[in-house]
Design an enzyme around this catalytic site. Structure first.
Site, PDB file in Angstrom:
ATOM      1  N   ASN A  62      31.001  24.316  82.614  1.00 23.64           N
ATOM      2  CA  ASN A  62      29.985  25.091  81.907  1.00 23.64           C
ATOM      3  C   ASN A  62      29.253  24.270  80.851  1.00 23.64           C
ATOM      4  O   ASN A  62      28.117  24.564  80.494  1.00 23.64           O
ATOM      5  CB  ASN A  62      30.609  26.290  81.182  1.00 23.64           C
ATOM      6  N   LEU A  63      29.912  23.236  80.325  1.00 25.27           N
ATOM      7  CA  LEU A  63      29.494  22.670  79.045  1.00 25.27           C
ATOM      8  C   LEU A  63      28.166  21.931  79.087  1.00 25.27           C
ATOM      9  O   LEU A  63      27.518  21.775  78.047  1.00 25.27           O
ATOM     10  CB  LEU A  63      30.590  21.744  78.505  1.00 25.27           C
TER      11      LEU A  63
ATOM     12  N   ARG B  38      25.401  22.945  80.116  1.00 23.42           N
ATOM     13  CA  ARG B  38      24.282  23.853  79.850  1.00 23.42           C
ATOM     14  C   ARG B  38      24.666  24.985  78.897  1.00 23.42           C
ATOM     15  O   ARG B  38      23.786  25.579  78.275  1.00 23.42           O
ATOM     16  CB  ARG B  38      23.767  24.451  81.157  1.00 23.42           C
TER      17      ARG B  38
ATOM     18  N   CYS C 287      24.523  28.828  91.019  1.00 23.03           N
ATOM     19  CA  CYS C 287      24.607  27.552  90.307  1.00 23.03           C
ATOM     20  C   CYS C 287      25.689  26.661  90.913  1.00 23.03           C
ATOM     21  O   CYS C 287      25.524  25.442  91.007  1.00 23.03           O
ATOM     22  CB  CYS C 287      24.896  27.799  88.826  1.00 23.03           C
TER      23      CYS C 287
ATOM     24  N   ASP D  95      22.699  36.482  85.213  1.00 25.21           N
ATOM     25  CA  ASP D  95      22.271  35.680  86.361  1.00 25.21           C
ATOM     26  C   ASP D  95      23.042  36.052  87.624  1.00 25.21           C
ATOM     27  O   ASP D  95      23.526  35.211  88.362  1.00 25.21           O
ATOM     28  CB  ASP D  95      22.394  34.188  86.072  1.00 25.21           C
TER      29      ASP D  95
ATOM     30  N   LYS E 220      34.504  33.590  76.666  1.00 25.57           N
ATOM     31  CA  LYS E 220      33.159  33.222  76.236  1.00 25.57           C
ATOM     32  C   LYS E 220      32.599  34.195  75.201  1.00 25.57           C
ATOM     33  O   LYS E 220      31.978  33.772  74.213  1.00 25.57           O
ATOM     34  CB  LYS E 220      32.219  33.178  77.442  1.00 25.57           C
TER      35      LYS E 220
END
Length: 304
Positions: free
Chosen positions: A62-63, A65, A177, A122, A78
Site C-alpha cells: 500500500n505504501l 500510494r 490495482c 474504489d 487503516k
C-alpha cells in the site's frame, strides 16, 4: 481563525463559508489510496465531522500510494491509523473511525446523519450501492476511481443524476490495482480533485460539482470533463447491489463461485440473486438474465 486564513480570504468562502465547513458532517468510505490525499485536505480545510469506514489493515504494497501510513503501521487498521494521524493535523476536526466494511445493509446506519458521502473505496459494487442509496436519500455523493495511470471523479445525486445515469453498465474488462497496477501520483491527482468537489458542495459554490464528471489520463496527458445534469436514469433497472444478509428465503440464489451444472429458472415474480467474489461476474451474468427474462435480478459481491 489563523489556521484557515488562506482560504477564508477567497471569494465564496469567508467566515460564513468556514463556519459551514466546521458544521459539516461527512461520511468517507475508504482510507486507502484515495483517502491518503482526500482526508488530509478535508481535515486541513476544517470539515467539522468525518466518519471514516475501512475494514483493511495496512500492507507494505500500500505504501507507495497510501502516504498516510508508515512502515511502523504494517498490520494495523487503516481507519484507526488514519484518524490518529489526522487528529494530529487538526485537532478541531472530529474523526470517528470504524474498522468496518460498508455494505448495502449497513449503509443507512452509517449515513443517517451526514450531509455528504465520499466514495473513496474504489470498488464498483460499493460505488453503485452508495449511488443507489444517495439517489433515494437525496444526499450528495462524490465518487472516484483509479487504475493504472487514469481515473475519474464525479459529483452524483443530491439533485444531480446518479452514477447509473452515467454508467448504466460496466465495461467488459475491469482491472483492479492488484491486477493492472496503479501509479501513486495519479491517485493523488484524482483524490485532490475529489476533495475540491467535496468542499465546493459543502460551501454551496456555483457552478456545483454535482452533475460534473472529470477524467484524468496521465498516460496521454489528458484531462477531460463534461456536465451530465440532464442525463436520464436507466429505463431498465440494472442489477441492485445487496449484502448477504439481505437475501431472503424466497430468492433464487445462484452462487457463481461454484459453477452450477444447470442454471435454474426463477418462478414468476421471484428475485434472482447472483453471488460471486467481487460482484463483477455476477453483474455480467445479470445482463444475460435481463436479456432473456423479466426476472428481477440482484448481485452480491462477498468480498466487496
Amino acid at each position: 481563525m489563523s489556521r484557515y486564513a488562506r482560504q477564508i480570504c477567497l471569494a465564496g468562502v469567508g467566515p460564513e463559508g468556514q463556519a459551514r465547513l466546521g458544521a459539516a458532517r461527512v461520511l468517507v468510505v475508504g482510507a486507502g489510496g484515495l483517502g491518503a490525499t482526500l482526508l488530509p485536505q478535508l481535515v486541513g480545510a476544517g470539515v467539522g465531522f468525518i466518519r471514516l469506514l475501512d475494514p483493511d489493515l495496512v500492507e507494505e504494497s500500500n505504501l507507495h500510494r497510501q502516504t498516510l501510513f508508515r512502515m511502523s503501521d504494517l498490520g494495523q487498521p487503516k481507519a484507526q491509523i488514519a484518524a490518529d494521524t489526522l487528529t494530529g493535523l487538526n485537532p478541531d476536526v472530529t474523526l470517528e473511525a470504524h474498522v468496518a466494511r460498508l455494505t448495502p445493509a449497513n449503509l443507512p446506519h452509517w449515513s443517517r446523519d451526514v450531509d455528504l458521502i465520499v466514495d473513496a473505496a474504489d470498488s464498483f459494487a460499493t460505488s453503485y450501492a452508495l449511488s443507489d442509496h444517495c439517489h433515494q436519500s437525496g444526499q450528495p455523493l462524490i465518487s472516484a476511481s483509479v487504475t493504472g495511470r487514469q481515473g475519474y471523479v464525479g459529483g452524483f445525486c443530491g439533485g444531480a443524476p446518479s452514477l447509473r445515469a452515467v454508467f448504466p453498465d460496466l465495461p467488459d474488462v475491469m482491472g483492479s490495482c492488484s491486477e493492472t497496477g496503479v501509479m501513486g501520483p495519479v491517485v493523488a491527482n484524482i483524490s485532490a480533485l475529489q476533495a475540491q468537489m467535496v468542499l465546493a458542495v459543502l460551501l454551496g459554490q456555483d457552478p456545483s460539482p454535482l452533475g460534473q464528471f472529470l477524467s484524468v489520463d496521465l498516460m496521454g496527458w489528458r484531462v477531460n470533463g463534461f456536465r451530465f445534469d440532464s442525463a436520464p436514469e436507466p429505463s431498465r433497472a440494472s442489477p441492485a447491489v445487496l449484502a448477504l444478509e439481505q437475501i431472503t428465503p424466497d430468492d433464487l440464489v445462484i452462487d457463481l463461485r461454484d459453477t452450477p451444472d444447470v442454471v435454474p429458472t426463477p418462478a414468476p415474480g421471484q428475485r434472482v440473486v447472483l453471488v460471486c467474489a467481487s460482484g463483477l461476474r455476477a453483474w455480467r451474468a445479470a445482463r444475460g438474465f435481463a436479456e432473456t427474462s423479466e426476472a428481477h435480478v440482484a448481485i452480491v459481491g462477498v468480498g466487496t
